[in-house]
Design an enzyme around this catalytic site. Sequence first.
Site, PDB file in Angstrom:
ATOM      1  N   GLU A 568       0.827  -1.209   0.000  1.00  0.00           N
ATOM      2  CA  GLU A 568       0.000   0.000   0.000  1.00  0.00           C
ATOM      3  C   GLU A 568       0.862   1.261   0.000  1.00  0.00           C
ATOM      4  O   GLU A 568       0.506   2.268  -0.613  1.00  0.00           O
ATOM      5  CB  GLU A 568      -0.955  -0.008   1.199  1.00  0.00           C
ATOM      6  CG  GLU A 568      -1.960  -1.144   1.200  1.00  0.00           C
ATOM      7  CD  GLU A 568      -2.838  -1.174  -0.038  1.00  0.00           C
ATOM      8  OE1 GLU A 568      -3.083  -0.114  -0.648  1.00  0.00           O
ATOM      9  OE2 GLU A 568      -3.289  -2.284  -0.414  1.00  0.00           O
ATOM     10  N   HIS A 574       3.855   6.614  -5.032  1.00  0.00           N
ATOM     11  CA  HIS A 574       3.529   6.987  -6.411  1.00  0.00           C
ATOM     12  C   HIS A 574       2.712   8.284  -6.417  1.00  0.00           C
ATOM     13  O   HIS A 574       2.985   9.212  -7.192  1.00  0.00           O
ATOM     14  CB  HIS A 574       2.747   5.855  -7.077  1.00  0.00           C
ATOM     15  CG  HIS A 574       2.689   5.944  -8.568  1.00  0.00           C
ATOM     16  ND1 HIS A 574       1.977   5.047  -9.346  1.00  0.00           N
ATOM     17  CD2 HIS A 574       3.228   6.813  -9.449  1.00  0.00           C
ATOM     18  CE1 HIS A 574       2.107   5.363 -10.621  1.00  0.00           C
ATOM     19  NE2 HIS A 574       2.852   6.442 -10.699  1.00  0.00           N
TER      20      HIS A 574
END
Length: 787
Positions: A568, A574
């Site tokens: 996660e 990102h």
Amino acid sequence: MLKPSCPLIRTPVRRPAHRCAIVIPQSRRCRAVVAVGSSTGFQETDDDILRHVFDSPSFWHDFRLRRVPGTEKPQGMFCNRYLTRPEGFLDLSQATVEKCHRLVATVKEASTREERCLIPQILDRLSDSLCRVLDMADFVRSTHPDHKWRQASIQAHAMLFEFMNVLNTTPDLKIQLESARSDPDIEARWNDEEKMLARILLIDFSKSAIDLPDDKRHAFVDLSNRIRQLGTKFVDDMRPEISTISFHNRQLNDVDPLVLQHAMRRHRTGISIPTVGPVAVTALRSMRDEAARRHLYIAGRTAAKSQLRTLQDFLQTRAKVANLSGYRSYADMNLSDKLAQTPAAVNSFLSVLSKDNGSQVRQEMEEMLLMKRTERGEPDGPIQIEAWDRDYYQTQQANKQRSRSRRPDLMSAYFSLGTVMQGLSRLFNLLYGVRFIPAPISLGEVWDPNVRRLDVIDETEGRIAVLYCDLFARPGKSPNPAHYTIRCSRRIHSSEFREASYSFPTLDAMQVVNDGMATAHNPTANITYQLPTVALICDFPEPVTASPGNANEPTLLSFRNVQTLFHEMGHAIHSVLGRTACQVVSGTRCATDFAELPSVLMEHFVADPHVLALFARHWQTDAPLPYEMVAEQLAIERKGQGVETEHQILLAMLDQAYHSDLPLSMPGGFDSTKVLQDVWDQYGSVREPRETSAQGFFGHLVEYGGMYYSYLFDRAIAGKVWEEVFQGGRNDGAVSREGGQRFRHEVLKWGGSRDGWRCLAGLLRDERLKDGGLEAMAEVGKWGVKD
């Protein structure tokens, strides 16, 4: 799990065993700045505080009460000035609709070259305005413990979602964008992000039947709303045709009685247990009686007939929407802006991957067959592995391997939640030059007292994102881990400050343009950005508070939980590092079949001894984790990997078949069960029983819609990246700034503003990949998914 971003205007090689316990070198420890002294009177680094805020309830209690001057009054959830109360969602939604009307009018009225040059920027603001509400509402309705807040978010989401669907079928927006894009002088003035944004929006417009007459556009909106309703119904009403099944007592002798005791019902002839859920899964893995396994397997994979009717209606309605938009199938429509681009390319990837995986499947099936022959005492009889055998014999194999290790699973003592978060911060600092610093909570900022806020600090740029960590269990909270993008990166233009000052002269302009949420200003370049705001959700037990005679005991994670947290956090980094000027392409808003790459790659890091050495230490003795414990766990996980990969390939192929033209063209009428059986018969190593209808439990059909292959695709890419960019962990490659910067600059920083194939070609230094297509998809299939 990566939660889908706002749909406007855009809509799952281990290291070998090392007999070592690696200690983190002093040079690799995080060189954090010194923070304010704690209540104990000594100075602590941010790195120390990061561990304590997760591991020590008393420390967290004191820390969260530290108020930033000026925040004594309620600031609103996420510091959003509207969300000081549930009704604020309606105020925010109404203000958003009004702003969107103004932005739409600006686009429609653009006539001069200067005005038309700004169209991508204005459309990005339009998308951002809607996503600010939709993304936050999606999070709140899924996570907030208060019913009033959830209801308010549901109402806000419904209002904005319907408004968004109307916008997506407003021809004037597409006409103006197409006109501007067709002018060479205007397009030449757009930067690469704006060009990509224009391309993406035009593809999305084309999926919305925007060029059709009014009656067909209205039909498109009606069908889209029906798809949403049917999808919700399919997921919410998921149930088997038979909910319980009876067995004689002796047939359940091998099942853990602690598992059975809360779910079984005793009666005269035996015991009844549920056909789906944890008890059924445990029973299938434990029951020695093959007839009983077969009975339970079939019952648990036979969906209610009403569920199958809903699925048929859902798939046929999707097919109608695709046809209305000018596409042969829903998969053709949904893949047009993905790396795969076409169903043919997806099937090419899956076929090659299936062949690559075949040898491992055959080996695993032979091992299971040998176990079955031995158990039945028939070494040469006509015996074969059936569908109901796989979970049972894979469990027996894993149990044998665990017993050979001669050690209980004590790894969790080396993984306190605080040390794992510390390790993630240290790893990101080494790879990317960013780290986590705990921040005090403003009044009203979070939805639960146990939520921690971390500021993400870049070594050269300062604060670049805000991360909210809702990691502890509470009543009613979903047990599923997830990453939510609450707000994306976007450049805030000077014109927006002028508009804010004019429209709200009594308010601070910065509060108006970003609703009070986090921003960053670069005085040298005179540029302001709204910062990515991310929420990370897990369901770990709370740490134990000290009591007389007992010390604090932190939350201790299993290795599987550590893998989940790393996964996660891959999504989160990102979102954090994909800081684009246009929010439509920021962070995880890239092609869906590229979005899992950073998170799957993190699963390789968590298994690396040099990464584990950054943080994995016993919570009481501070002894480093012996890596052979991890190696044994990984060896157990690898057992049955080929069969599991085959299962995922079959589901991806089924997803393709269901979203082909079959729902409207299958001879004799659409039969979803026959389609499943055909896929399993052609590509599976074990035949699916004719009585089952497992497609009724395939909830991912709703979310992915022809893109279920994405996780396999990104697993194959992640394995290649791990070996070639991070050297498979060899030579300190897993903690190398060189590898980290290469991944950051070729993949992460672009978000969705650069074609994924170009990112891969640059990252892997392989020009064959830059244009994608059938051959590139097949090449990725050859890489395999060997973790």
